[in-house]
Design an enzyme around this catalytic site. Structure first.
Site, PDB file in Angstrom:
ATOM      1  N   HIS A 132      50.198  39.565  36.653  1.00  0.00           N
ATOM      2  CA  HIS A 132      48.822  39.106  36.869  1.00  0.00           C
ATOM      3  C   HIS A 132      48.309  38.311  35.679  1.00  0.00           C
ATOM      4  CE1 HIS A 132      45.066  39.272  39.114  1.00  0.00           C
ATOM      5  NE2 HIS A 132      44.439  39.518  37.985  1.00  0.00           N
ATOM      6  N   LYS A 188      37.157  27.216  40.341  1.00  0.00           N
ATOM      7  CA  LYS A 188      38.333  28.083  40.272  1.00  0.00           C
ATOM      8  C   LYS A 188      38.249  29.129  41.371  1.00  0.00           C
ATOM      9  CE  LYS A 188      41.156  31.001  37.248  1.00  0.00           C
ATOM     10  NZ  LYS A 188      41.203  31.825  36.030  1.00  0.00           N
ATOM     11  N   GLU A 239      39.961  33.102  42.476  1.00  0.00           N
ATOM     12  CA  GLU A 239      40.670  34.296  42.004  1.00  0.00           C
ATOM     13  C   GLU A 239      40.875  35.244  43.177  1.00  0.00           C
ATOM     14  OE1 GLU A 239      42.019  35.831  39.479  1.00  0.00           O
ATOM     15  OE2 GLU A 239      41.521  34.721  37.668  1.00  0.00           O
ATOM     16  N   SER A 240      41.962  35.981  43.132  1.00  0.00           N
ATOM     17  CA  SER A 240      42.211  37.009  44.143  1.00  0.00           C
ATOM     18  C   SER A 240      41.707  38.357  43.640  1.00  0.00           C
ATOM     19  CB  SER A 240      43.711  37.105  44.433  1.00  0.00           C
ATOM     20  OG  SER A 240      44.404  37.485  43.264  1.00  0.00           O
ATOM     21  N   HIS A 241      41.233  39.176  44.572  1.00  0.00           N
ATOM     22  CA  HIS A 241      40.895  40.570  44.279  1.00  0.00           C
ATOM     23  C   HIS A 241      41.381  41.413  45.450  1.00  0.00           C
ATOM     24  CE1 HIS A 241      38.011  42.731  41.325  1.00  0.00           C
ATOM     25  NE2 HIS A 241      38.956  42.116  40.665  1.00  0.00           N
ATOM     26  N   HIS A 243      44.141  43.868  45.895  1.00  0.00           N
ATOM     27  CA  HIS A 243      44.341  45.319  45.811  1.00  0.00           C
ATOM     28  C   HIS A 243      43.025  46.077  45.630  1.00  0.00           C
ATOM     29  CE1 HIS A 243      48.945  45.381  44.791  1.00  0.00           C
ATOM     30  NE2 HIS A 243      48.665  44.868  45.956  1.00  0.00           N
ATOM     31  N   ASP A 273      34.049  33.072  35.017  1.00  0.00           N
ATOM     32  CA  ASP A 273      34.982  32.004  34.654  1.00  0.00           C
ATOM     33  C   ASP A 273      34.283  30.649  34.643  1.00  0.00           C
ATOM     34  OD1 ASP A 273      37.290  33.497  34.224  1.00  0.00           O
ATOM     35  OD2 ASP A 273      37.880  33.452  36.327  1.00  0.00           O
ATOM     36  N   GLY A 325      43.726  28.133  39.130  1.00  0.00           N
ATOM     37  CA  GLY A 325      44.253  28.946  40.220  1.00  0.00           C
ATOM     38  C   GLY A 325      44.649  30.333  39.778  1.00  0.00           C
ATOM     39  N   SER A 352      48.814  35.915  43.039  1.00  0.00           N
ATOM     40  CA  SER A 352      48.679  37.315  43.434  1.00  0.00           C
ATOM     41  C   SER A 352      49.934  37.719  44.196  1.00  0.00           C
ATOM     42  CB  SER A 352      47.440  37.520  44.305  1.00  0.00           C
ATOM     43  OG  SER A 352      47.373  38.860  44.759  1.00  0.00           O
TER      44      SER A 352
END
Length: 742
Positions: free
Chosen positions: A53, A95, A97-99, A101, A121, A538, A541
């Site tokens: 990550h 930008k 982002e993954s969240h 989990h 960010d 970017g 994930s």
């Protein structure tokens, strides 16, 4: 401060294996980088910073395929967000982002803190966030647990963004069984700034202060980065300790305080960075690395909301609403006064030092002393095995599936009720899309559009991803992800500028999954070059699996476009009776991975047909020219459900209809999902000019009527449907599924 385990006990008991650090990596760190055994705190820091990550150790070789520069790019990957020149000394910052989990485990807080993190960010770059977007991929709504997760995710996004006063103006929501055990929550933020205010995450200048600002540190989110860098299973399905807790009201104060320092007192500031994944260690080490500096931190000075926190916990906490500033020596009190005004913590916790060592003190003892580069630059890239999945090789030899359509009208009605196609307003109505009153086009259109105050310019923005296509044919699927995003932007009347991405995949240690990653990124990169849309930021994930079953490979493309004159924004729905209807782009037999295939067979199969990206790009740019010349009344790109669904969608929420002659197409082709196509309406007086611009790439197929009926004449079928009835089916499908008692 007594460490939890001695270095010798760590070597023997190997707790780092549970923190995503391999034995080879541990040995390399102790033998090659340090020349000694790391202590407990140091081992924890390495585990977080060397996680996939944070380090992208497996994906870096693939990410290098992406183009990340052109004449407009001011800042590419490597900072908090990417920055693109939009003329007049202004820049757009964005930008994603993954969240994934965290949202799977705790949907409300996972989604909310995903929004909070991406906003930080943006303003860490010196930009004011002006819009939010999302890309959400859920399991099927027939599952009561999934319905609860959908509700929590949507509320988390809405509550955080609404409290921040930032409009959510675009996004996508899809449903597929592959996301049942591991849903995807990707958040994107877009900001505006004057180029002179651009900041970087840099710490430099011997004696300059390292200042901690924002909320206090707690035990929430510890090892969140490593939690996101491991396979998901029933064992950690309730691992809430790795999920942060957000406070949007505090974040609003933090945003205003940071922007006040950045814009009004730039001489005080050397650099600024969000404390995101891996908390203090990530932000501080990365800033020191960027500044080629050393750093000493006294963790006793870190504001803490819980007693007796260890150095390990303080450094790895991912408590929200925190930033790290490097401040010129002598201006510490000046900065503190600004943050005091907003009732926020602002504490000098360390200094920049000569050399390149990263030193931490806690309870009066030195608990870490390692080279900065060992955390940020010396990460071992991991070579990955690749293997083309056997299912694809088998599919390439099989006859392509083509649907048999016995009742085209009922097929259209059924498709409009598929959850991925159906109206999503029950979700996005929870988002404030008009706050700050700059929104020109909000959710429900091909792309969101925002005016740039004080200018004639506008920004168009979208998110797009289709895991089914990438699963069947990764390279072509990757191309389509980019083309579809570009189509959304062009449909609004904007020139595509660049992209951000979230690369959502399964376990990269599986050779077939890594092959999917590599091939799809290759496809995306090729398309980026054709469309001149560099990847400026970017997120990767990986490990999106549950009990060994991976999601479909789902690269999300977030794209931003520039509208030079806001008067040229193009709506996605028809405007006037009498306007001519054109089909732009050729329709083929493209049924693999489509909505109609899933609806009729319950599964997806086959391989995707290749297509000419250069040709698609060429006519998209000519379509944009026609729009800028004032020759287009409306444009809607065709994606899920193909032409049939696209025609219906252009009529919804109007009182108009269409009479369409498409006898060159079969009933099956009405639902083909050939990429790069548009339904365009043109005022009768503008048709000659439009046809001159578009040539053979635009086919006149009909006319807008005032009947509110959709009439379409096909080679082997007739459509004659009341638009109000179709719209009712489309609007009620998801609310009905959410109310199901099953």
């Amino acid at each position: 401060m007594e460490q939890a385990m001695t270095p010798e006990e760590i070597k023997k008991q190997k707790p780092y294996l549970d923190w995503s650090l391999s034995e080879d990596e541990y040995n390399y760190i102790s033998e090659k980088l340090l020349g000694r055994l790391p202590n407990y705190t140091e081992t924890g820091l390495f585990s977080a910073m060397w996680s996939e990550h944070c380090s992208y150790k497996k994906s870096k070789p693939v990410l290098r395929l992406f183009p990340n520069k052109n004449s407009r790019v001011l800042q590419g990957p490597g900072e908090g967000a990417g920055v693109i020149d939009i003329d007049d000394g202004q820049a757009v910052v964005f930008k994603a982002e993954s969240h994934n989990h965290p949202t799977t485990v705790e949907p409300y807080q996972g989604a909310a803190t995903g929004v909070g993190g991406i906003l930080r960010d943006i303003f860490s770059m010196g930009a004011r966030p002006v819009a939010s977007l999302d890309s959400l991929h859920f399991g099927e709504l027939t599952d009561p647990k999934m319905r609860m997760k959908v509700d929590g995710t949507v509320r988390g996004i809405g509550d955080y963004g609404n409290c921040m006063g930032i409009p959510t103006i675009a996004g996508e929501t899809t449903f597929d069984p592959c996301y049942q055990g591991n849903l995807l929550c990707n958040a994107m933020s877009v900001g505006l700034m004057d180029q002179k205010d651009l900041q970087k995450g840099k710490a430099a200048g011997i004696g300059n202060a390292v200042m901690y600002v924002g909320a206090q540190t707690g035990r929430d989110g510890i090892h969140g980065a490593t939690f996101a860098s491991a396979d998901f299973s029933d064992e950690n399905a309730t691992q809430r300790s790795a999920v942060q807790v957000g406070d949007p009201f505090m974040e609003k104060l933090l945003l205003e305080a940071c922007l006040e320092v950045i814009t009004k007192h730039p001489d005080w500031l050397v650099g600024i960075q969000d404390m995101g994944a891996a908390g203090i260690v990530s932000s501080s080490a990365e800033m020191a690395s960027e500044g080629q500096s050393g750093m000493e931190l006294n963790l006793d000075l870190v504001p803490q909301r819980e007693p007796n926190m260890s150095a390990y916990e303080i450094m790895l906490s991912e408590s929200q609403e925190r930033m790290l500033l490097c401040v010129n020596k002598g201006h510490e009190e000046d900065v503190k006064k600004v943050f005091d005004f907003y009732d926020l913590e602002a504490v000098t916790i360390g200094r920049i030092t000569a050399g390149h060592d990263y030193v931490l003190y806690h309870d009066g003892q030195e608990v870490c002393n390692i080279p900065v580069s060992s955390l940020t630059d010396d990460v071992l890239e991991e070579a990955s095995e690749e293997k083309k999945p056997a299912r694809i090789s088998v599919a390439e030899k099989q006859t392509a599936w083509v649907p048999t359509i016995s009742d085209a009208e009922q097929t259209l009605r059924n498709l409009l009720q598929q959850s991925t196609i159906a109206d999503k307003s029950i979700f996005y109505q929870q988002y404030d899309s008009q706050v700050r009153t700059s929104t020109v086009v909000g959710p429900g259109s091909d792309a969101g559009v925002l005016r740039v105050r004080g200018t004639r310019k506008g920004l168009s923005m979208t998110t797009d991803g289709n895991g089914r296509f990438v699963y069947l044919s990764p390279e072509i699927g990757g191309q389509i992800a980019l083309v579809e995003a570009a189509a959304n932007i062009v449909a609004s009347g904007a020139e595509p500028l660049g992209i951000t991405d979230c690369l959502n995949y399964g376990d990269p240690n599986d050779p077939e999954i890594f092959w999917e990653l590599h091939q799809s990124v290759k496809g995306m990169a090729d398309a980026c070059r054709v469309f001149d849309t560099p990847v400026i930021s970017g997120n990767v994930s990986l490990y999106n699996e549950n009990n060994g079953k991976a999601i479909h490979p789902t690269p999300m493309v977030g794209m931003v476009g520039l509208i030079k004159d806001i008067q040229h924004v193009i709506p996605s729905f028809v405007q006037h009776a009498g306007d001519k209807v054109y089909l732009v782009g050729k329709t083929g037999n493209d049924f693999a991975g489509t909505e109609i295939q899933k609806m009729l067979t319950g599964d997806i199969s086959g391989v995707l047909n290749s297509f000419d990206m250069e040709h698609v790009h060429d006519y998209m740019m000519r379509l944009l020219t026609a729009m800028q010349q004032g020759n287009v009344a409306s444009t809607h790109d065709l994606s899920e459900g193909g032409l049939g669904v696209g025609l219906a969608e252009t009529l919804f929420k109007t009182d108009l209809g269409m009479n369409i002659d498409i006898r060159h197409l079969t009933a099956a082709q009405l639902f083909s999902e050939t990429p790069g196509r548009f339904v365009v309406t043109v005022p009768d007086a503008k048709t000659v000019a439009f046809e001159k611009t578009m040539g053979a790439d635009a086919l006149l197929v009909g006319e807008v009527t005032n009947t509110h009926w959709l009439e379409a004449h096909l080679q082997d079928a007739e459509i004659n449907q009341n638009v109000a009835e179709l719209q009712k089916l489309w609007e009620e499908a998801i609310p009905c599924q959410l109310k199901s008692k099953d």
